[in-house]
Design a protein around this motif. Sequence first.
Motif, PDB file in Angstrom:
ATOM      1  N   MET A  55       0.851  -1.174   0.000  1.00 27.82           N
ATOM      2  CA  MET A  55       0.000   0.000   0.000  1.00 27.82           C
ATOM      3  C   MET A  55       0.901   1.244   0.000  1.00 27.82           C
ATOM      4  SD  MET A  55      -2.915   1.131   2.808  1.00 27.82           S
ATOM      5  CE  MET A  55      -3.752  -0.407   2.724  1.00 27.82           C
TER       6      MET A  55
ATOM      7  N   GLU B 262      -2.585   5.791  -0.345  1.00 31.27           N
ATOM      8  CA  GLU B 262      -3.591   4.829   0.093  1.00 31.27           C
ATOM      9  C   GLU B 262      -3.647   4.753   1.613  1.00 31.27           C
ATOM     10  OE1 GLU B 262      -5.920   3.459  -1.847  1.00 31.27           O
ATOM     11  OE2 GLU B 262      -5.000   4.646  -3.429  1.00 31.27           O
TER      12      GLU B 262
ATOM     13  N   LYS C 136      -5.518   7.789   2.756  1.00 25.28           N
ATOM     14  CA  LYS C 136      -6.954   7.623   2.526  1.00 25.28           C
ATOM     15  C   LYS C 136      -7.563   6.750   3.621  1.00 25.28           C
ATOM     16  CE  LYS C 136      -6.872   8.166  -2.499  1.00 25.28           C
ATOM     17  NZ  LYS C 136      -7.055   7.478  -3.787  1.00 25.28           N
ATOM     18  N   GLN C 137      -6.904   5.658   3.941  1.00 23.70           N
ATOM     19  CA  GLN C 137      -7.400   4.768   4.992  1.00 23.70           C
ATOM     20  C   GLN C 137      -7.471   5.495   6.332  1.00 23.70           C
ATOM     21  OE1 GLN C 137      -8.655   1.736   4.799  1.00 23.70           O
ATOM     22  NE2 GLN C 137      -8.252   1.430   2.645  1.00 23.70           N
TER      23      GLN C 137
ATOM     24  N   TRP D  51      -9.796  13.451  -3.689  1.00 22.62           N
ATOM     25  CA  TRP D  51      -9.874  11.993  -3.667  1.00 22.62           C
ATOM     26  C   TRP D  51     -11.280  11.515  -4.022  1.00 22.62           C
ATOM     27  CZ3 TRP D  51      -7.090  11.327   1.686  1.00 22.62           C
ATOM     28  CH2 TRP D  51      -5.709  11.490   1.505  1.00 22.62           C
TER      29      TRP D  51
ATOM     30  N   ASP E  37     -11.288   9.065  -7.139  1.00 26.88           N
ATOM     31  CA  ASP E  37     -11.214   7.670  -6.704  1.00 26.88           C
ATOM     32  C   ASP E  37     -12.618   7.178  -6.340  1.00 26.88           C
ATOM     33  OD1 ASP E  37     -10.901   5.270  -5.284  1.00 26.88           O
ATOM     34  OD2 ASP E  37      -9.053   5.923  -4.319  1.00 26.88           O
TER      35      ASP E  37
ATOM     36  N   TYR F  94     -12.923   5.332  -2.984  1.00 27.81           N
ATOM     37  CA  TYR F  94     -12.873   6.266  -1.850  1.00 27.81           C
ATOM     38  C   TYR F  94     -14.211   6.985  -1.703  1.00 27.81           C
ATOM     39  CZ  TYR F  94     -11.264  10.017   1.226  1.00 27.81           C
ATOM     40  OH  TYR F  94     -11.127  10.894   2.271  1.00 27.81           O
TER      41      TYR F  94
END
Length: 69
Positions: free
Chosen positions: A1, A5, A8-9, A39, A43, A46
């Motif tokens: 990752m 990423e 984002k998490q 994002w 995405d 997301y």
Amino acid sequence: MDKTEKQKQAFLAALSQHLGVVTKATEATGIERATHLLWIQQDEWYADQVAKIADKEKAARDLETQAAD
């Protein structure tokens, strides 16, 4: 990752923890609101996760409202 990423998490976790309040999630993570919005635009996964958090929080508020009535 990769780093993005992971960010984002982290943002999604903070958003969920702070009941969908973006300002609180930005404060908790140091990720700017503009980045979060970018994002969402770029995405689909997301954006779907953000929508799920919003739906979950709306459902919880609706239940609280019904219980208070």
